[in-house]
Write a protein that holds these residues in place. Structure first.
Motif, mmCIF file in Angstrom:
data_model
loop_
_atom_site.group_PDB
_atom_site.id
_atom_site.type_symbol
_atom_site.label_atom_id
_atom_site.label_comp_id
_atom_site.label_asym_id
_atom_site.label_seq_id
_atom_site.Cartn_x
_atom_site.Cartn_y
_atom_site.Cartn_z
ATOM 1 N N LYS A 10 0.856 -1.182 0.000
ATOM 2 C CA LYS A 10 0.000 0.000 0.000
ATOM 3 C C LYS A 10 0.894 1.235 0.000
ATOM 4 O O LYS A 10 1.781 1.368 0.837
ATOM 5 C CB LYS A 10 -0.903 0.005 1.228
ATOM 6 N N PHE A 11 0.652 2.123 -0.970
ATOM 7 C CA PHE A 11 1.414 3.358 -1.098
ATOM 8 C C PHE A 11 0.455 4.516 -0.835
ATOM 9 O O PHE A 11 -0.558 4.646 -1.512
ATOM 10 C CB PHE A 11 2.021 3.468 -2.499
ATOM 11 N N THR A 12 0.765 5.350 0.145
ATOM 12 C CA THR A 12 -0.114 6.448 0.530
ATOM 13 C C THR A 12 0.627 7.777 0.477
ATOM 14 O O THR A 12 1.757 7.882 0.963
ATOM 15 C CB THR A 12 -0.662 6.226 1.960
ATOM 16 N N GLY A 13 -0.027 8.780 -0.129
ATOM 17 C CA GLY A 13 0.492 10.138 -0.114
ATOM 18 C C GLY A 13 1.748 10.388 -0.914
ATOM 19 O O GLY A 13 2.439 11.375 -0.671
ATOM 20 N N SER A 30 -2.017 -1.019 -3.844
ATOM 21 C CA SER A 30 -2.972 0.087 -3.811
ATOM 22 C C SER A 30 -2.216 1.403 -3.649
ATOM 23 O O SER A 30 -1.183 1.470 -2.977
ATOM 24 C CB SER A 30 -3.987 -0.095 -2.687
ATOM 25 N N PHE A 31 -2.758 2.425 -4.295
ATOM 26 C CA PHE A 31 -2.176 3.754 -4.281
ATOM 27 C C PHE A 31 -3.258 4.710 -3.800
ATOM 28 O O PHE A 31 -4.273 4.899 -4.474
ATOM 29 C CB PHE A 31 -1.689 4.144 -5.681
ATOM 30 N N LEU A 32 -3.086 5.273 -2.609
ATOM 31 C CA LEU A 32 -4.105 6.090 -1.972
ATOM 32 C C LEU A 32 -3.600 7.526 -1.799
ATOM 33 O O LEU A 32 -2.488 7.740 -1.288
ATOM 34 C CB LEU A 32 -4.466 5.493 -0.604
ATOM 35 N N GLU A 33 -4.426 8.468 -2.239
ATOM 36 C CA GLU A 33 -4.142 9.898 -2.081
ATOM 37 C C GLU A 33 -2.751 10.282 -2.592
ATOM 38 O O GLU A 33 -2.007 11.020 -1.943
ATOM 39 C CB GLU A 33 -4.315 10.324 -0.624
ATOM 40 N N CYS A 34 -2.418 9.794 -3.765
ATOM 41 C CA CYS A 34 -1.121 10.103 -4.375
ATOM 42 C C CYS A 34 -1.272 11.238 -5.384
ATOM 43 O O CYS A 34 -2.315 11.376 -6.024
ATOM 44 C CB CYS A 34 -0.552 8.867 -5.063
ATOM 45 N N GLN A 52 -6.765 5.191 -5.691
ATOM 46 C CA GLN A 52 -7.908 5.795 -5.006
ATOM 47 C C GLN A 52 -7.568 7.220 -4.578
ATOM 48 O O GLN A 52 -6.471 7.465 -4.052
ATOM 49 C CB GLN A 52 -8.290 4.974 -3.778
ATOM 50 N N SER A 54 -6.640 9.789 -6.024
ATOM 51 C CA SER A 54 -5.325 10.216 -6.512
ATOM 52 C C SER A 54 -5.443 11.162 -7.695
ATOM 53 O O SER A 54 -6.401 11.112 -8.463
ATOM 54 C CB SER A 54 -4.479 9.000 -6.890
ATOM 55 N N CYS A 74 -10.572 9.377 -8.756
ATOM 56 C CA CYS A 74 -9.298 9.923 -9.234
ATOM 57 C C CYS A 74 -9.548 10.998 -10.286
ATOM 58 O O CYS A 74 -10.558 10.978 -10.989
ATOM 59 C CB CYS A 74 -8.441 8.824 -9.859
#
Length: 182
Positions: A10-13, A30-34, A52, A54, A74
């Motif tokens: 999980k990758f966030t920010g 998953s890529f959140l708020e990137c 998500q 992003s 997105c």
């Protein structure tokens, strides 16, 4: 095969710059708020991944593999999916901003577009057989030589599709928007 391989992470920010993604293969990530606005994803491979909340506006995807990818809430303004790897290309969109995006000549069979804004989006020569446009705004979207057989536009709005230059056999429309086809 790319040198870097990431599974179930999980990758966030993340954003463009020092913490941008390493080029490689990403599976079930998953890529959140990137913030990937203007990013170049050339040579990346994404399989069974989700993006998500992003920002991906004007991102480029030369040779990028997008296999079973979901984009949720997105912003993909100005994104061209034409240069993506055609092999196993499968995407779905929910709550996305796809204004000025391009799906020129893409095979998008059974693709879901749910609650999306698709203003001025280019679907020229795309294959959208059995695709769903659920509560989507298609103002100014371009459909030319597009295969829309069995596509579902029943809850979509603001589309203009010329049946003389597109394949619309068994496509589903609702009143009053279907009157725009006449």
């Amino acid at each position: 095969m790319p040198a870097a391989y990431f599974v179930s992470q999980k990758f966030t920010g993340l954003s463009i710059g020092a913490d941008f993604l390493e080029q490689g293969a990403y599976e079930d990530c998953s890529f959140l708020e990137c913030n990937f606005a203007d990013a170049n994803f050339g040579g990346f491979q994404f399989t069974d991944c989700s993006f998500q909340l992003s920002l991906l506006a004007n991102a480029t995807w030369p040779g990028t593999t997008l296999n079973n990818i979901s984009f949720e809430d997105c912003k993909l303004t100005g994104v061209s999916f034409e240069p993506c790897n055609k092999f196993l290309f499968a995407v779905r969109f929910e709550g996305c901003q796809l204004t000025l995006a391009s799906f020129y000549q893409r095979v998008l069979k059974k693709t879901s577009f749910v609650h999306c804004t698709l203003h001025e989006t280019d679907f020229t020569e795309a294959n959208l057989t059995q695709s769903l446009f659920d509560q989507c705004d298609l103002q100014g979207a371009r459909f030319e030589a597009t295969n829309l057989e069995k596509a579902d536009f029943r809850t979509a709005t603001n589309y203009q599709i010329d049946p003389a230059i597109n394949r619309i056999r068994k496509a589903k429309f609702s009143l009053p928007d279907v009157l725009q086809l006449l």
